[in-house]
Design a protein around this motif. Structure first.
Motif, short mmCIF file in Angstrom:
data_model
loop_
_atom_site.label_atom_id
_atom_site.label_comp_id
_atom_site.label_asym_id
_atom_site.label_seq_id
_atom_site.Cartn_x
_atom_site.Cartn_y
_atom_site.Cartn_z
N ASP A 73 69.31 60.02 4.91
CA ASP A 73 70.53 60.40 5.63
C ASP A 73 70.34 60.42 7.14
OD1 ASP A 73 71.89 60.79 3.24
OD2 ASP A 73 71.39 62.93 3.15
N ALA A 74 69.11 60.21 7.61
CA ALA A 74 68.80 60.38 9.03
C ALA A 74 69.60 59.46 9.94
CB ALA A 74 67.30 60.20 9.28
N GLU A 75 69.70 58.19 9.60
CA GLU A 75 70.41 57.24 10.46
C GLU A 75 71.89 57.61 10.57
OE1 GLU A 75 71.53 52.51 10.52
OE2 GLU A 75 69.66 53.12 9.56
N THR A 76 72.50 57.94 9.44
CA THR A 76 73.91 58.34 9.45
C THR A 76 74.10 59.63 10.24
OG1 THR A 76 74.20 57.31 7.29
CG2 THR A 76 75.89 58.87 7.99
N ALA A 77 73.19 60.58 10.05
CA ALA A 77 73.28 61.86 10.77
C ALA A 77 73.18 61.65 12.27
CB ALA A 77 72.19 62.80 10.29
N ARG A 78 72.26 60.82 12.70
CA ARG A 78 72.11 60.54 14.14
C ARG A 78 73.37 59.86 14.70
NH1 ARG A 78 66.48 59.04 12.63
NH2 ARG A 78 65.19 60.79 13.28
N ARG A 79 73.97 58.98 13.91
CA ARG A 79 75.19 58.30 14.36
C ARG A 79 76.33 59.30 14.50
NH1 ARG A 79 79.05 56.79 11.41
NH2 ARG A 79 77.86 56.56 9.50
N VAL A 80 76.48 60.20 13.51
CA VAL A 80 77.53 61.21 13.56
C VAL A 80 77.35 62.11 14.78
CG1 VAL A 80 78.40 63.29 12.38
CG2 VAL A 80 78.00 61.19 11.08
N ILE A 81 76.12 62.52 15.04
CA ILE A 81 75.83 63.38 16.19
C ILE A 81 76.13 62.64 17.50
CG2 ILE A 81 73.99 64.58 17.45
CD1 ILE A 81 72.71 65.10 14.63
N ALA A 82 75.70 61.37 17.59
CA ALA A 82 75.93 60.59 18.80
C ALA A 82 77.43 60.40 19.06
CB ALA A 82 75.24 59.23 18.70
N PHE A 84 79.81 62.38 18.13
CA PHE A 84 80.33 63.68 18.55
C PHE A 84 79.99 63.95 20.02
CE2 PHE A 84 79.68 68.27 19.15
CZ PHE A 84 80.97 68.71 18.92
N GLN A 85 78.77 63.63 20.43
CA GLN A 85 78.35 63.87 21.81
C GLN A 85 79.09 62.98 22.80
OE1 GLN A 85 74.09 63.37 21.23
NE2 GLN A 85 73.79 65.60 21.23
N GLN A 86 79.56 61.82 22.35
CA GLN A 86 80.28 60.91 23.23
C GLN A 86 81.77 61.18 23.27
OE1 GLN A 86 79.20 57.01 21.88
NE2 GLN A 86 77.09 57.21 22.55
N SER A 87 82.26 61.99 22.34
CA SER A 87 83.69 62.28 22.30
C SER A 87 84.06 63.22 23.44
CB SER A 87 84.08 62.89 20.95
OG SER A 87 83.51 64.16 20.81
N PRO A 88 85.33 63.18 23.87
CA PRO A 88 85.76 64.09 24.94
C PRO A 88 85.59 65.54 24.50
CG PRO A 88 87.48 62.48 24.41
CD PRO A 88 86.38 62.31 23.42
N ASP A 89 85.32 66.41 25.48
CA ASP A 89 85.14 67.82 25.17
C ASP A 89 86.41 68.47 24.64
OD1 ASP A 89 82.52 67.76 25.93
OD2 ASP A 89 82.90 68.50 27.95
N ASP A 90 87.55 68.04 25.14
CA ASP A 90 88.82 68.66 24.76
C ASP A 90 89.69 67.61 24.10
OD1 ASP A 90 91.00 70.29 24.43
OD2 ASP A 90 91.54 70.33 26.56
N GLU A 91 89.87 67.75 22.80
CA GLU A 91 90.66 66.78 22.06
C GLU A 91 92.10 67.25 21.86
OE1 GLU A 91 88.73 65.51 18.53
OE2 GLU A 91 86.93 64.91 19.58
#
Length: 105
Positions: A73-82, A84-91
């Motif tokens: 699951d590591a590759e998928t988890a890293r993608r999900v985290i990345a 999230f980190q690239q998304s705007p702070d306020d949606e």
């Protein structure tokens, strides 16, 4: 009658400690790691949060929290985290208030 909290509480699956677990995230603040753990759980990825601590009199400021997931699951988890980190702070929806609304007669 109301059901007891024990009967309705969901058991959160955790990776088996005998499995190959991979670190996918680390943070100094436990609250940040808890947000990421929740993000992974919402994506259907089981994770384990582990606190790293060191004697503060010997190593002040050393420690933190890491998130571990199954190796597969590591590759998928890293993608999900990345993502999230690239998304705007306020949606939240943005409202253009530069124009005043028309006045009613």
């Amino acid at each position: 009658m109301a059901e007891s909290a024990d009967a309705t509480a969901e058991v959160q699956p955790r990776p088996d400690p005998d499995e190959n677990l991979v670190k996918v995230f680390d943070a100094e603040q436990e609250s940040e790691a808890m947000v990421v753990k929740g993000l992974l759980e919402s994506a259907g990825i089981d994770s384990d949060m582990t606190a790293l601590s060191a004697p503060q009199d010997t190593f002040p400021g050393v420690g933190g929290t890491i998130i571990l997931v199954r190796e597969e699951d590591a590759e998928t988890a890293r993608r999900v985290i990345a993502e999230f980190q690239q998304s705007p702070d306020d949606e939240t929806a943005e409202i253009d208030i530069s124009e005043e609304p028309p006045l009613s007669a």
